[in-house]
Design a protein around this motif. Sequence first.
Motif, short mmCIF file in Angstrom:
data_model
loop_
_atom_site.label_atom_id
_atom_site.label_comp_id
_atom_site.label_asym_id
_atom_site.label_seq_id
_atom_site.Cartn_x
_atom_site.Cartn_y
_atom_site.Cartn_z
N GLN A 29 -8.23 16.10 -26.62
CA GLN A 29 -7.81 15.09 -25.75
C GLN A 29 -7.10 15.87 -24.34
N LYS A 30 -7.29 15.45 -23.31
CA LYS A 30 -6.59 16.05 -22.20
C LYS A 30 -6.60 15.23 -20.86
N LYS A 138 -12.28 8.46 -19.11
CA LYS A 138 -11.79 7.34 -18.51
C LYS A 138 -11.06 7.70 -17.12
N LEU A 139 -11.27 6.85 -16.41
CA LEU A 139 -10.45 7.27 -15.03
C LEU A 139 -9.18 6.76 -14.86
N LEU A 140 -8.07 7.36 -14.68
CA LEU A 140 -6.75 6.65 -14.58
C LEU A 140 -6.46 6.81 -13.03
N ALA A 170 -5.90 1.81 -20.26
CA ALA A 170 -7.07 2.78 -20.13
C ALA A 170 -7.74 2.34 -21.55
N GLY A 171 -6.95 2.65 -22.55
CA GLY A 171 -7.28 2.61 -23.85
C GLY A 171 -7.92 4.04 -24.50
N ASN A 172 -8.06 4.17 -25.51
CA ASN A 172 -8.37 5.67 -26.11
C ASN A 172 -9.48 6.27 -25.30
N TYR A 176 -9.52 12.10 -19.90
CA TYR A 176 -8.53 11.15 -18.83
C TYR A 176 -8.88 12.11 -17.49
N ILE A 177 -9.36 11.31 -16.49
CA ILE A 177 -9.41 12.13 -15.21
C ILE A 177 -8.46 11.30 -14.19
N THR A 178 -7.88 12.15 -13.45
CA THR A 178 -7.02 11.42 -12.13
C THR A 178 -7.12 12.03 -11.01
N GLN A 179 -6.57 11.63 -9.99
CA GLN A 179 -6.41 12.16 -8.84
C GLN A 179 -5.14 12.68 -8.56
N GLY A 180 -5.20 14.20 -8.07
CA GLY A 180 -4.07 14.88 -7.49
C GLY A 180 -3.75 14.26 -6.15
#
Length: 441
Positions: A29-30, A138-140, A170-172, A176-180
């Motif tokens: 997980q990351k 999942k997208l954060l 977001a849930g498990n 997890y992907i997110t914007q810088g």
Amino acid sequence: MKVLKFGGTSVGSPENMRSVMQVITDQKQKIVVLSAMSGTTNALVEISDDLKKNNQEAAKKSIQKLESGYVEVIKNLFTTEEFKKKGMEAVHSSFHTIKSFVSEKFDQTGENTILAQGELISTRLFTWLMIENGYDTKLLPALDFMRINAEKAADSPYIKKHIGQVLLEAGNATYYITQGYICRNANGEIDNLQRGGSDYTASLIGAAIDAEEIQIWTDIDGFHNNDPRYVENTKKIEQLSFNEAAELAYFGAKILHPQTVFPARVKNIPVRLKNTLNPTDAGTLITAESSGTGIKAVAAKDGITAIKIRSDRMLMAYGFLKNVFNIFEDFKTPIDMISTSEVAVSLTIDNTENLNKIVHALDKYGTVEVDKNMSIICIVGDIIAEERGFASKVFHALDGIPIRMISYGGSRYNISILVPNTHKKTTLQRISDNLLNNGDS
Ligand code: ADP
Ligand code: ASP
Ligand code: MG
């Protein structure tokens, strides 16, 4: 959990995005922070500049060109029609937003919203790519947790609280992907962490979730001992301390956003710089410990202005420096370097927004001289532990270079030298040849 950030080149083409997918999918997980695809933020800056100048036609042309580029990306990124459609929707939604700001009343909100679209597009596309390939992703939304305060500093308590909530909502998921780069400001409006800010996003997230490691993945094998854009024979450094890395990043090493190290240092989280094109290489590790003595690296910061205030009133007087510093505080202008003599003080700034007002205010304390287009050359390492005669080696290496200021002894980690920008490249090369590479090539 680890936080991994991938820069513009790493996500700069469908092929590179697939390489990132390969690197991250080890079932651990990351959180993965992405920049905009390379070239996009520059294009968005240009579009905003055109709109500021009321040059709507030029802006429309650039928007069209950028959008067509993304249509090509989608054709090559996804395999199925279903995901090509999802990708196209993501791109169209962002370009719809961009186009809605093409008007005569273009303002800061318009600019910040436009600049945010690069990261919004890259993360949406990458998330769809992961899902199309069967990865639990999942997208954060970074705009729901990343925030700066009224002083434009990261609002760490807010970030910690809200990233926790966003992760819960977001849930498990494994990935997890997110914007810088993008964030909200104290008024809740879209803002950003300044150019190159995705590194800082990763570090802020890492500190907020007490990550096990923060990894910055880029297009080079790690932190080099000199700037590879200007100097030949630069070498990768295996290990740096937080303090050394912070000095180098602050003084211009483009590989790291200037503030990246601070959140990691506070929480003592290791930062590793890695090469997306050569993922098995260990890269550079940044931790609390320093390894080895002597000079490790050099960096250069451009766009520096030197200000000298000369006054006989300074002689044997107290309170003079306080009055001078108060002026810089009044105009919220940070000072980088200082050097003093009995009757003069020289200092440098890089934010010249209030230069005229500062000079005007300083006038009453003495004669003021301003030198523009200077560069700070920052030599970093365990300098104090270096053998005696170190200063003479530096002077010898820089023989013939017109040095305007030197700052030595402020900390044991650095010596800063101010030179005209026209001499930057030669200065960096001389330091490499005489002090870093010890005669080898
Ligand atoms: P990204 O888009 O991945 O954030 P950047 O362009 O911001 O990548 O940073 C990586 C680049 O930084 C390298 O390609 C290199 O040209 C430049 N750079 C400048 N100084 C250094 C240094 N000391 N070590 C390594 N790279 C450096
Ligand atoms: N996309 C932003 C920039 O180009 C942020 C980043 O790449 O870190 O500055
Ligand atoms: Mg960068």
